[in-house]
Design a protein around this motif. Structure first.
Motif, mmCIF file in Angstrom:
data_model
loop_
_atom_site.group_PDB
_atom_site.id
_atom_site.type_symbol
_atom_site.label_atom_id
_atom_site.label_comp_id
_atom_site.label_asym_id
_atom_site.label_seq_id
_atom_site.Cartn_x
_atom_site.Cartn_y
_atom_site.Cartn_z
ATOM 1 N N ARG A 110 0.863 -1.084 0.065
ATOM 2 C CA ARG A 110 -0.112 0.016 -0.176
ATOM 3 C C ARG A 110 0.901 1.316 -0.035
ATOM 4 N N GLU A 111 0.810 1.967 -1.017
ATOM 5 C CA GLU A 111 1.334 3.412 -1.060
ATOM 6 C C GLU A 111 0.436 4.323 -0.591
ATOM 7 N N ILE A 112 0.633 4.877 0.342
ATOM 8 C CA ILE A 112 -0.082 6.156 0.943
ATOM 9 C C ILE A 112 0.607 7.516 0.691
ATOM 10 N N MET A 113 -0.064 8.381 0.000
ATOM 11 C CA MET A 113 0.340 9.720 -0.424
ATOM 12 C C MET A 113 -0.526 10.824 0.119
ATOM 13 N N TYR A 114 0.072 11.807 0.904
ATOM 14 C CA TYR A 114 -0.505 13.000 1.165
ATOM 15 C C TYR A 114 -0.292 13.999 0.411
ATOM 16 N N CYS A 115 -1.464 14.441 -0.104
ATOM 17 C CA CYS A 115 -1.155 15.438 -1.488
ATOM 18 C C CYS A 115 -1.013 16.891 -0.892
ATOM 19 N N VAL A 153 -4.738 16.564 -5.775
ATOM 20 C CA VAL A 153 -5.170 15.154 -5.499
ATOM 21 C C VAL A 153 -5.493 14.710 -6.944
ATOM 22 N N ARG A 154 -6.292 15.424 -7.702
ATOM 23 C CA ARG A 154 -6.736 14.834 -9.067
ATOM 24 C C ARG A 154 -5.395 14.602 -9.963
ATOM 25 N N PRO A 155 -4.425 15.680 -9.992
ATOM 26 C CA PRO A 155 -3.277 15.421 -11.043
ATOM 27 C C PRO A 155 -2.511 14.135 -10.412
ATOM 28 N N MET A 156 -2.478 13.749 -9.027
ATOM 29 C CA MET A 156 -1.728 12.767 -8.633
ATOM 30 C C MET A 156 -2.509 11.526 -9.006
ATOM 31 N N VAL A 157 -4.034 11.384 -8.883
ATOM 32 C CA VAL A 157 -4.630 10.024 -9.266
ATOM 33 C C VAL A 157 -4.586 10.009 -10.574
ATOM 34 N N GLU A 158 -4.641 11.074 -11.536
ATOM 35 C CA GLU A 158 -4.466 10.755 -13.196
ATOM 36 C C GLU A 158 -2.932 10.160 -13.182
ATOM 37 N N LYS A 159 -1.914 10.569 -12.548
ATOM 38 C CA LYS A 159 -0.644 9.852 -12.493
ATOM 39 C C LYS A 159 -0.664 8.469 -12.103
ATOM 40 N N PHE A 160 -1.294 8.072 -11.264
ATOM 41 C CA PHE A 160 -1.212 6.440 -10.822
ATOM 42 C C PHE A 160 -2.213 5.812 -11.664
ATOM 43 N N MET A 179 -3.161 -2.089 -9.775
ATOM 44 C CA MET A 179 -3.104 -1.158 -8.688
ATOM 45 C C MET A 179 -4.605 -0.911 -8.424
ATOM 46 N N ARG A 180 -4.970 -0.784 -7.210
ATOM 47 C CA ARG A 180 -6.289 -0.050 -6.807
ATOM 48 C C ARG A 180 -6.010 1.137 -6.410
ATOM 49 N N VAL A 181 -6.442 2.132 -6.849
ATOM 50 C CA VAL A 181 -6.192 3.660 -6.571
ATOM 51 C C VAL A 181 -7.476 4.078 -5.887
ATOM 52 N N MET A 182 -7.428 4.761 -4.703
ATOM 53 C CA MET A 182 -8.609 5.177 -3.732
ATOM 54 C C MET A 182 -8.088 6.414 -3.362
ATOM 55 N N THR A 183 -9.092 7.355 -3.091
ATOM 56 C CA THR A 183 -8.844 8.780 -2.615
ATOM 57 C C THR A 183 -9.604 8.762 -1.199
ATOM 58 N N ILE A 204 -4.270 9.788 -1.184
ATOM 59 C CA ILE A 204 -4.314 8.975 -2.110
ATOM 60 C C ILE A 204 -3.795 7.598 -1.645
ATOM 61 N N VAL A 205 -4.396 6.438 -1.983
ATOM 62 C CA VAL A 205 -4.113 5.276 -1.479
ATOM 63 C C VAL A 205 -3.903 4.391 -2.667
ATOM 64 N N ALA A 206 -2.746 3.744 -3.158
ATOM 65 C CA ALA A 206 -2.767 3.040 -3.994
ATOM 66 C C ALA A 206 -2.223 1.508 -3.941
ATOM 67 N N GLU A 207 -2.964 0.455 -4.078
ATOM 68 C CA GLU A 207 -2.426 -0.661 -3.407
ATOM 69 C C GLU A 207 -2.344 -1.883 -4.434
ATOM 70 N N MET A 208 -1.491 -3.034 -4.312
ATOM 71 C CA MET A 208 -1.412 -4.084 -5.223
ATOM 72 C C MET A 208 -1.093 -5.371 -4.287
ATOM 73 N N GLU A 209 -1.327 -6.294 -5.136
ATOM 74 C CA GLU A 209 -0.952 -7.559 -4.259
ATOM 75 C C GLU A 209 0.414 -8.168 -5.184
ATOM 76 N N VAL A 210 1.436 -8.756 -4.616
ATOM 77 C CA VAL A 210 2.609 -9.283 -4.728
ATOM 78 C C VAL A 210 2.706 -10.647 -4.171
ATOM 79 N N LYS A 211 3.663 -11.355 -4.895
ATOM 80 C CA LYS A 211 3.629 -12.909 -4.095
ATOM 81 C C LYS A 211 4.763 -12.821 -2.970
ATOM 82 N N SER A 212 5.990 -11.798 -3.306
ATOM 83 C CA SER A 212 6.801 -11.672 -2.134
ATOM 84 C C SER A 212 7.681 -10.311 -2.109
#
Length: 103
Positions: free
Chosen positions: A5-10, A15-22, A37-41, A51-59
């Motif tokens: 989980r990547e958490i960004m405090y804009c 916020v919108r320009p950062m969401v567009e980048k993600f 990646m799931r992107v949430m505000t 903004i929170v962006a999260e993804m699942e990885v094996k390791s």
């Protein structure tokens, strides 16, 4: 399986320009075989403009290789670098959380 989980405090109004980048990065990531990646505000959060962006990885190793660009198309990596150029201008600070998915 891990949840990264990547958490960004804009900065206010950024916020919108950062969401567009993600979202653009997520689209490109799919093309090169990276996890979706799931992107949430924030609707209600500790801080506004989150903004929170999260993804699942094996390791952790897989995540580290991915972050280093191992096995990725050099053109895609350049495009990703271009997408994220100057993102520091949009963000006050951020953090990363990694969770083990149980069950």
């Amino acid at each position: 399986m891990l949840l990264v989980r990547e958490i960004m405090y804009c900065k206010p109004g950024k916020v919108r320009p950062m969401v567009e980048k993600f979202l653009a990065m997520n689209k490109l990531s799919k093309k090169v075989g990276m996890p979706t990646m799931r992107v949430m505000t924030d609707f209600c959060a500790e801080r506004y403009w989150t903004i929170v962006a999260e993804m699942e990885v094996k390791s952790v190793d897989e995540f580290e290789r991915m972050m280093q660009g191992a096995g990725q198309d050099p053109d895609a990596l350049k495009e990703m670098e271009t997408l994220m150029k100057d993102y520091h201008d949009l963000v006050e600070y951020g953090r990363r959380e990694i969770y083990k998915i149980e069950g």
